[in-house]
Motif scaffolding. Sequence first.
Motif, short mmCIF file in Angstrom:
data_model
loop_
_atom_site.label_atom_id
_atom_site.label_comp_id
_atom_site.label_asym_id
_atom_site.label_seq_id
_atom_site.Cartn_x
_atom_site.Cartn_y
_atom_site.Cartn_z
N MET A 51 0.83 -1.21 0.00
CA MET A 51 0.00 0.00 0.00
C MET A 51 0.86 1.26 0.00
SD MET A 51 -3.05 -0.68 -0.37
CE MET A 51 -3.86 -2.25 -0.51
N VAL A 52 1.90 1.29 0.81
CA VAL A 52 2.81 2.44 0.84
C VAL A 52 3.45 2.61 -0.53
CG1 VAL A 52 4.98 3.32 1.79
CG2 VAL A 52 3.23 2.41 3.32
N LEU A 53 3.94 1.53 -1.10
CA LEU A 53 4.59 1.59 -2.41
C LEU A 53 3.61 2.11 -3.46
CD1 LEU A 53 6.99 1.08 -4.26
CD2 LEU A 53 6.26 -1.31 -4.43
N ALA A 54 2.40 1.58 -3.48
CA ALA A 54 1.41 1.98 -4.48
C ALA A 54 1.01 3.45 -4.31
CB ALA A 54 0.17 1.08 -4.40
N ILE A 55 0.84 3.88 -3.09
CA ILE A 55 0.45 5.29 -2.84
C ILE A 55 1.54 6.24 -3.28
CG2 ILE A 55 0.02 6.97 -1.00
CD1 ILE A 55 -1.57 4.69 0.44
N VAL A 56 2.78 5.94 -2.94
CA VAL A 56 3.89 6.83 -3.30
C VAL A 56 4.10 6.84 -4.81
CG1 VAL A 56 6.36 7.29 -3.02
CG2 VAL A 56 4.99 6.63 -1.04
N LEU A 57 4.05 5.68 -5.45
CA LEU A 57 4.21 5.63 -6.91
C LEU A 57 3.09 6.40 -7.61
CD1 LEU A 57 5.32 1.93 -7.54
CD2 LEU A 57 6.72 4.00 -7.75
N THR A 58 1.87 6.26 -7.11
CA THR A 58 0.74 6.99 -7.69
C THR A 58 0.92 8.50 -7.53
OG1 THR A 58 -0.76 5.14 -7.30
CG2 THR A 58 -1.77 7.30 -7.63
N ALA A 59 1.33 8.92 -6.35
CA ALA A 59 1.52 10.36 -6.11
C ALA A 59 2.60 10.92 -7.03
CB ALA A 59 1.90 10.59 -4.65
N ILE A 60 3.70 10.22 -7.18
CA ILE A 60 4.78 10.70 -8.05
C ILE A 60 4.33 10.67 -9.51
CG2 ILE A 60 7.15 10.29 -8.83
CD1 ILE A 60 7.67 9.09 -6.01
N GLY A 61 3.55 9.65 -9.88
CA GLY A 61 3.00 9.59 -11.23
C GLY A 61 2.08 10.76 -11.52
N LEU A 62 1.23 11.10 -10.56
CA LEU A 62 0.32 12.25 -10.72
C LEU A 62 1.11 13.55 -10.84
CD1 LEU A 62 -2.57 11.27 -8.30
CD2 LEU A 62 -2.59 11.22 -10.81
N LEU A 63 2.18 13.68 -10.08
CA LEU A 63 3.04 14.86 -10.22
C LEU A 63 3.59 14.97 -11.64
CD1 LEU A 63 5.09 14.97 -6.89
CD2 LEU A 63 3.47 16.68 -7.72
N HIS A 64 3.97 13.85 -12.22
CA HIS A 64 4.48 13.88 -13.60
C HIS A 64 3.38 14.32 -14.57
CE1 HIS A 64 8.03 11.91 -12.02
NE2 HIS A 64 8.62 12.18 -13.16
N PHE A 65 2.14 13.92 -14.33
CA PHE A 65 1.05 14.39 -15.19
C PHE A 65 0.91 15.92 -15.09
CE2 PHE A 65 -1.45 10.15 -14.94
CZ PHE A 65 -0.66 9.61 -15.95
N ILE A 66 1.03 16.44 -13.89
CA ILE A 66 0.96 17.90 -13.69
C ILE A 66 2.14 18.57 -14.39
CG2 ILE A 66 1.14 19.74 -11.97
CD1 ILE A 66 -0.39 17.81 -10.04
N TRP A 67 3.33 17.99 -14.21
CA TRP A 67 4.55 18.58 -14.78
C TRP A 67 4.58 18.53 -16.29
CZ3 TRP A 67 8.01 15.64 -10.82
CH2 TRP A 67 7.91 16.27 -9.58
N ALA A 68 3.80 17.67 -16.89
CA ALA A 68 3.76 17.62 -18.36
C ALA A 68 3.19 18.93 -18.93
CB ALA A 68 2.93 16.43 -18.83
N PHE A 69 2.41 19.65 -18.11
CA PHE A 69 1.73 20.85 -18.59
C PHE A 69 2.03 22.11 -17.78
CE2 PHE A 69 -0.84 17.10 -19.55
CZ PHE A 69 -0.78 17.14 -20.93
N SER A 70 2.79 21.98 -16.70
CA SER A 70 3.09 23.17 -15.90
C SER A 70 4.40 22.97 -15.14
CB SER A 70 1.97 23.46 -14.91
OG SER A 70 2.10 22.70 -13.74
#
Length: 143
Positions: free
Chosen positions: A8-27
């Motif tokens: 669960m910790v691994l999945a949550i952290v990977l998801t959070a970092i993945g979402l940051l990359h989605f944000i960084w693709a546009f800002s």
Amino acid sequence: MVRTLVPMVLAIVLTAIGLLHFIWAFSYWPMKDAITFTKTFAGTFDGKMPPAPITLLVGLALIGGAVLTLMVNESLPAIGPEWLRLVGMYGLMVVLLVRGLGGYFMNSGAAVEFQQLNTVLYSPLCVVLGSLGGIVAVAASRR
């Protein structure tokens, strides 16, 4: 704990970092401008943001790693053969460990802002995530 907390910790952290990359693709959030962003997150001085498609692919790969972790842990319904999921989990572990341990070589010639964060956050975080991935993979292999 290995079957619940670690994945669960691994999945949550990977998801959070993945979402940051989605944000960084546009800002360049949370930085004030592209130059500060690239110095801090990419280690470059030119202010040229990484290409959006590549940044989105990295984000997708990270979230895919989170989903794979939950499938290997049997928290989500599994897709594909078990051996392939295990190979994927071990592959995720290797990629994260290589980025974490090899990340220190990325400091050469990089912006000071990146060097500092890479040394104290990015590389150690990748080593921890790779280790957690290894724990999940080994636990799943023993079932």
